[in-house]
Design an enzyme around this catalytic site. Structure first.
Site, mmCIF file in Angstrom:
data_model
loop_
_atom_site.group_PDB
_atom_site.id
_atom_site.type_symbol
_atom_site.label_atom_id
_atom_site.label_comp_id
_atom_site.label_asym_id
_atom_site.label_seq_id
_atom_site.Cartn_x
_atom_site.Cartn_y
_atom_site.Cartn_z
ATOM 1 N N ARG A 47 1.005 -1.194 -0.012
ATOM 2 C CA ARG A 47 0.044 -0.187 -0.306
ATOM 3 C C ARG A 47 1.089 1.425 -0.065
ATOM 4 O O ARG A 47 0.565 2.320 0.754
ATOM 5 C CB ARG A 47 -0.826 0.025 1.199
ATOM 6 C CG ARG A 47 -1.879 -0.986 1.141
ATOM 7 C CD ARG A 47 -2.801 -0.963 2.376
ATOM 8 N NE ARG A 47 -3.973 -1.999 2.092
ATOM 9 C CZ ARG A 47 -4.623 -2.333 3.243
ATOM 10 N NH1 ARG A 47 -4.704 -1.626 4.187
ATOM 11 N NH2 ARG A 47 -5.395 -3.235 3.256
ATOM 12 N N CYS A 48 1.924 1.274 -0.634
ATOM 13 C CA CYS A 48 2.832 2.445 -0.622
ATOM 14 C C CYS A 48 2.851 3.015 -2.306
ATOM 15 O O CYS A 48 2.497 2.381 -3.122
ATOM 16 C CB CYS A 48 4.185 1.873 -0.724
ATOM 17 S SG CYS A 48 5.611 2.902 -0.797
ATOM 18 N N GLY A 49 3.146 4.151 -2.320
ATOM 19 C CA GLY A 49 3.222 4.940 -3.698
ATOM 20 C C GLY A 49 4.294 4.195 -4.580
ATOM 21 O O GLY A 49 4.313 4.319 -5.777
#
Length: 188
Positions: A58-60
């Site tokens: 769930r990271c950019g």
């Protein structure tokens, strides 16, 4: 009076054999796979070039999974191993269970490279994974030491088990400098 026996010098062949059997320092660790199996990294990856990356779903920067998989597909037959190490220490961006992480990686990015169990990679927190303790310590990895700054920090480990490169999170896996470091090691 008896004279002390001199110990004969160790033969070069014996020394060479002992050194050949010594596990590579950067891989001399046991870790748990995402499936819960204990694996000795030195045994599993001996003779391979390893790209070790702390990952999060769930990271950019999560789309880097796609580039990691492409790199792995292109170079696996030449001896490249990519090892994803999930970590939830950066804004809780890897909150899932092992099964959820594995399913996400497979479904969304077709990940076929190895994933380990979720660990702590940051040195300022208790319980840092011993492998990351080694990688970030000035005492054990002086050329590439320093705290892990975020998800998707990358380490290139040579076939002989030495750290030969480190790249920050925003440096994409297909960046020229990463690919060059990997291809240089694969050519050896």
């Amino acid at each position: 009076m008896t004279m002390a026996q001199e110990t004969p010098p160790t033969e070069p062949k014996v020394i060479a054999e002992a050194q050949a059997q010594a596990p590579p320092a950067a891989l001399n660790f046991d870790m748990e796979t995402i499936d819960g199996q204990l694996v000795n990294l030195a045994e599993k990856y001996q003779g391979k070039v390893v790209l070790l990356v702390n990952v999060a779903s769930r990271c950019g920067l999560t789309p880097q999974y796609e580039q990691l998989e492409a790199l792995y597909s292109k170079h696996a037959d030449q001896g490249l191993a990519i090892v994803g190490v999930p970590c939830n220490q950066f804004l809780s961006q890897e909150p899932g269970t092992a099964a959820e992480i594995q399913e996400f990686c497979k479904r969304k990015y077709g990940v076929s490279f190895d994933l380990m169990a979720k660990v702590n990679v940051k040195s300022n927190k208790p319980g840092q994974c011993p492998l990351y303790e080694f990688l970030t310590s000035e005492d054990t990895n002086p050329g590439f030491a320093g705290n892990i700054s975020w998800n998707f920090e990358k380490f290139v480990i040579s076939r002989s088990g030495e750290v030969v490169g480190r790249f920050g999170p925003r440096t994409k896996p297909d960046a020229v400098e990463v690919v060059s470091a990997i291809e240089t090691e694969l050519a050896k």
